[in-house]
Write a protein that holds these residues in place. Structure first.
Motif, mmCIF file in Angstrom:
data_model
loop_
_atom_site.group_PDB
_atom_site.id
_atom_site.type_symbol
_atom_site.label_atom_id
_atom_site.label_comp_id
_atom_site.label_asym_id
_atom_site.label_seq_id
_atom_site.Cartn_x
_atom_site.Cartn_y
_atom_site.Cartn_z
ATOM 1 N N MET A 209 -8.066 0.429 -21.851
ATOM 2 C CA MET A 209 -7.631 0.248 -23.231
ATOM 3 C C MET A 209 -7.892 1.506 -24.056
ATOM 4 O O MET A 209 -7.043 1.942 -24.844
ATOM 5 C CB MET A 209 -8.363 -0.946 -23.852
ATOM 6 C CG MET A 209 -7.970 -1.244 -25.294
ATOM 7 S SD MET A 209 -8.780 -2.730 -25.920
ATOM 8 C CE MET A 209 -10.494 -2.184 -25.920
ATOM 9 N N GLY A 210 -9.060 2.115 -23.878
ATOM 10 C CA GLY A 210 -9.375 3.324 -24.621
ATOM 11 C C GLY A 210 -8.441 4.470 -24.309
ATOM 12 O O GLY A 210 -8.034 5.224 -25.205
ATOM 13 N N GLY A 211 -8.054 4.602 -23.049
ATOM 14 C CA GLY A 211 -7.153 5.684 -22.677
ATOM 15 C C GLY A 211 -5.760 5.525 -23.251
ATOM 16 O O GLY A 211 -5.092 6.516 -23.555
ATOM 17 N N PHE A 212 -5.305 4.286 -23.408
ATOM 18 C CA PHE A 212 -3.963 4.055 -23.939
ATOM 19 C C PHE A 212 -3.902 4.114 -25.466
ATOM 20 O O PHE A 212 -2.865 4.469 -26.040
ATOM 21 C CB PHE A 212 -3.438 2.695 -23.468
ATOM 22 C CG PHE A 212 -2.840 2.720 -22.089
ATOM 23 C CD1 PHE A 212 -1.586 3.289 -21.868
ATOM 24 C CD2 PHE A 212 -3.521 2.177 -21.017
ATOM 25 C CE1 PHE A 212 -1.035 3.318 -20.602
ATOM 26 C CE2 PHE A 212 -2.973 2.196 -19.746
ATOM 27 C CZ PHE A 212 -1.732 2.779 -19.536
ATOM 28 N N LEU A 213 -4.998 3.763 -26.139
ATOM 29 C CA LEU A 213 -4.947 3.583 -27.591
ATOM 30 C C LEU A 213 -5.567 4.723 -28.396
ATOM 31 O O LEU A 213 -5.424 4.753 -29.619
ATOM 32 C CB LEU A 213 -5.642 2.271 -27.977
ATOM 33 C CG LEU A 213 -5.031 0.994 -27.398
ATOM 34 C CD1 LEU A 213 -5.826 -0.222 -27.861
ATOM 35 C CD2 LEU A 213 -3.572 0.856 -27.801
ATOM 36 N N ALA A 214 -6.251 5.650 -27.747
ATOM 37 C CA ALA A 214 -6.862 6.750 -28.496
ATOM 38 C C ALA A 214 -6.690 8.044 -27.693
ATOM 39 O O ALA A 214 -6.842 8.044 -26.472
ATOM 40 C CB ALA A 214 -8.340 6.472 -28.744
ATOM 41 N N PRO A 215 -6.397 9.156 -28.406
ATOM 42 C CA PRO A 215 -6.063 9.236 -29.837
ATOM 43 C C PRO A 215 -4.818 8.398 -30.155
ATOM 44 O O PRO A 215 -4.013 8.123 -29.283
ATOM 45 C CB PRO A 215 -5.794 10.723 -30.073
ATOM 46 C CG PRO A 215 -6.442 11.420 -28.918
ATOM 47 C CD PRO A 215 -6.348 10.478 -27.759
ATOM 48 N N VAL A 216 -4.699 8.002 -31.396
ATOM 49 C CA VAL A 216 -3.675 7.063 -31.809
ATOM 50 C C VAL A 216 -2.281 7.584 -31.486
ATOM 51 O O VAL A 216 -1.996 8.783 -31.572
ATOM 52 C CB VAL A 216 -3.811 6.747 -33.307
ATOM 53 C CG1 VAL A 216 -3.485 7.967 -34.155
ATOM 54 C CG2 VAL A 216 -2.958 5.549 -33.686
ATOM 55 N N ARG A 217 -1.393 6.690 -31.070
ATOM 56 C CA ARG A 217 -0.017 7.043 -30.724
ATOM 57 C C ARG A 217 0.943 6.159 -31.523
ATOM 58 O O ARG A 217 0.537 5.228 -32.200
ATOM 59 C CB ARG A 217 0.215 6.866 -29.221
ATOM 60 C CG ARG A 217 -0.637 7.781 -28.339
ATOM 61 C CD ARG A 217 -0.379 7.503 -26.863
ATOM 62 N NE ARG A 217 -1.100 8.415 -25.982
ATOM 63 C CZ ARG A 217 -2.347 8.233 -25.583
ATOM 64 N NH1 ARG A 217 -3.010 7.164 -25.986
ATOM 65 N NH2 ARG A 217 -2.927 9.098 -24.779
#
Length: 617
Positions: A209-217
């Motif tokens: 989840m962290g890899g997909f959502l941050a930094p914000v896209r």
């Protein structure tokens, strides 16, 4: 038997029935004419043991579900920052790429530094104020500090909030203590499986989840809040998870510390497990045992002695014999070890038969007085009115004194050292595998990219869940925690040894990918099984009075080992892989070092006494 009053006392316990024959009927167990009684006694005890072995207390479903959520959210909160902390260090804190590794590692490890010093303190507070409020404090800490970490604009802020998160969260050890207090020997392993799956799934979902959502896209980057704080989105989701779990814990997670139980709490706990009061084991413990009794199965609140019974017997030995009969009655009805069979069960049954003979000789002719004594003994062990409340306060000094006394026990030190080894090996391997797999073929790696690592970790997570759901509790019940730990550690050493030899198949990337998935899945599953086993052993070697302190100390010790793990996992691999040393002092050497630490883990488990497979009561 008819209306024999002893029918209500002994139930179907074989030893207690023998006492009935000795006391009420004057049977001579030593005479040849009554030798058949001993044969019947042995057969009855074997049948009792087989029936007891088949009985499994149902798991407390609601409490287990909440504990799963607690461990899941804890795992997510700990691991969600791992993929994007390097980007945060560069974009928000302004560090150069060459310095990112050092700073990011420090931010990640500060959680374990503060936990190292706070776990035992919070465990003490859980003995004073209850398990429930301290567990909810950990959830609240996750909720608040993960948000503050996500909006950090300076390095000192990130370190402060990450450190405070670890300082106020002791749920790693506290959940194990709570499980001990809501389970018995038949269902503890299954609830531990739920705990292990929660943590493992959290550590799988968090980085993904962290890899997909941050930094914000896109599309969230258009929102002013996330444009200002590009690393806040995954932190908010984690906070929502913790908030929901906190609400569930507040409404549906009862207190297990005796002094703070309401009537509703006690009723829920009784419905969730066996009515352990009738089996001679008190489910809720509140005070610490004295130093001299810390190695025995000493209850935290004692039964009131009925010295008046000695006058009804008519001799000076009434009180001691009454104690023997109470013990026999309790053990015949509720000893958890009877159901386990094996040499320990046989030994206990031999001891009981000898005690039946002795009591029979001393009580022969007691008649109705003996029946009255047994009835009174049973009333003492089952009547709630006979329970004396524990002391109202546990002082810090008594807590520390008791903890150091417990730590002197050999089996406690062995179990905690095993726990440290498993924690060290787990984090070292995860770090080592990631660093080694992304290296080029020329530098002894697998030339994986980030999405390849994601696939391997996802497959490993599925394998881990299947192993824990369908295999672990069955293996533990069949062979015991100690044997499963030894076997899993041996397999772990073999897998660590062969890991670097995957480079032999670098010419075919598909084969390497498949083999890496299989190998990582096996390691991931075996490591979680080893963690569950050693956690059960720690619970088994601690008495109910010392469970919180021992679990807190073990959580602190594993935090220390995890501080050293990144050095062994990343730094040593980089050093030897970049060196010109010959085999085996190249990239193979760090994996060989892990084999050595696993070997120490096997030896520690091997030389533990067999009694570690049974819980102290």
């Amino acid at each position: 038997m008819g209306n024999d009053p002893l029918d209500d006392v002994v139930g179907e316990g074989a030893v207690a029935l023998a006492v009935h024959k000795v006391v009420a009927e004057g049977v001579d167990l030593e005479s040849d004419s009554d030798s058949e009684l001993m044969v019947e006694l042995e057969l009855a005890e074997d049948e009792d043991a087989e029936e007891e072995e088949q009985k499994q207390t149902p798991i407390p479903k609601v409490k287990s579900a909440i504990l799963f959520c607690v461990t899941f959210t804890d795992g997510v909160a700990s691991s969600v920052v791992i993929p994007w902390v390097p980007f945060m260090v560069m974009q928000e804190f302004g560090f150069e790429e060459a310095d990112v590794g050092y700073v990011a590692g420090f931010i990640t490890s500060i959680l374990h530094v503060t936990a190292l010093f706070s776990m035992s303190i919070l465990s003490y507070f859980s003995d004073v104020y209850g398990r429930r409020p301290i567990m909810m404090l950990g959830l609240l800490a996750n909720l608040v500090f993960i948000i503050l970490f996500g909006i950090s604009k300076h390095l000192w802020q990130a370190l402060l909030f990450r450190g405070l998160n670890g300082a106020f969260n002791a749920n790693v050890g506290l959940v194990k203590t709570y499980i001990r207090e809501i389970t018995d020997g038949t269902n503890q392993a299954r609830v531990f499986t739920i705990r292990t799956c929660g943590y493992a799934l959290g550590f799988l979902v968090g980085p993904t989840m962290g890899g997909f959502l941050a930094p914000v896209r896109a599309p969230f980057d258009k929102m002013a809040l996330f444009a200002t704080f590009p690393f806040l989105l995954p932190c908010l989701i984690v906070a929502i998870f913790n908030g929901c779990t906190l609400i569930a814990a507040y409404f549906w997670l009862p207190e297990t510390l005796y002094r703070f139980q309401t009537k509703e709490d006690s009723h829920e706990l009784e419905l969730g497990t066996v009515n352990k009061n009738k089996r001679g084991w008190q489910p809720i413990q509140a005070s610490m045992a004295s130093a001299s009794d810390s190695t025995s199965s000493h209850s935290a609140y004692s039964r009131r002695s009925a010295s008046s019974s000695s006058s009804s017997i008519g001799n000076g030995e009434g009180l001691s014999l009454e104690s023997e009969l109470v013990t026999l009655n309790k053990e015949s009805i509720g000893s958890d070890s009877i159901g386990k069979g094996g040499e320990e069960g046989k030994r206990r049954r031999r001891v009981k038969r000898e005690r039946v003979r002795r009591i029979g000789g001393e009580r022969k002719g007691a008649g109705e007085d003996g029946v009255a004594l047994l009835n009174q003994s049973d009333n003492q062990s089952a009547s709630p009115s006979e329970v004396v409340p524990p002391p109202a306060l546990i002082t810090p000094m008594s807590y520390v004194t008791n903890l150091f006394t417990v730590m002197k026990r050999k089996e406690v030190l062995q179990a905690m050292t095993c726990y440290m080894c498993v924690g060290f090996n787990q984090l070292s391997y995860y770090e080592m595998f990631a660093v080694w797999a992304i290296r080029s073929h020329e530098n002894g790696g697998l030339a994986f990219e980030s999405h390849h690592l994601g696939i391997v970790q996802a497959v490993g997570g599925v394998s881990m869940l299947l192993t824990n759901i369908f295999l672990f509790h069955r293996m533990e019940r069949r062979f015991g925690s100690q044997a499963v730990l030894i076997a899993s550690s041996g397999l772990m050493a073999l897998l660590f040894f062969i890991s670097p030899y995957l480079t032999l198949f670098n010419s075919n990337f598909t084969v390497v990918m498949v083999m890496a998935c299989v190998q990582y899945s096996l390691v991931y599953s075996i490591l979680t099984v080893a963690f569950a086993c050693v956690s059960l052993l720690i619970n088994n070697v601690s008495t109910p009075e010392t469970a919180a302190s021992v679990n807190g100390a073990s959580a602190s010790s594993v935090s220390f080992s995890r501080l050293l793990a990144p050095i062994a996992g990343g730094s040593l691999l980089a050093f030897f892989a970049n060196s010109s040393f010959p085999f085996p002092f190249d990239y193979h050497f760090p994996f060989l070092l892990l084999v050595v630490t696993v070997g120490a883990q096997v030896l520690l488990a091997w030389f533990m006494p067999a009694s570690v497979n049974e819980r102290l009561s």
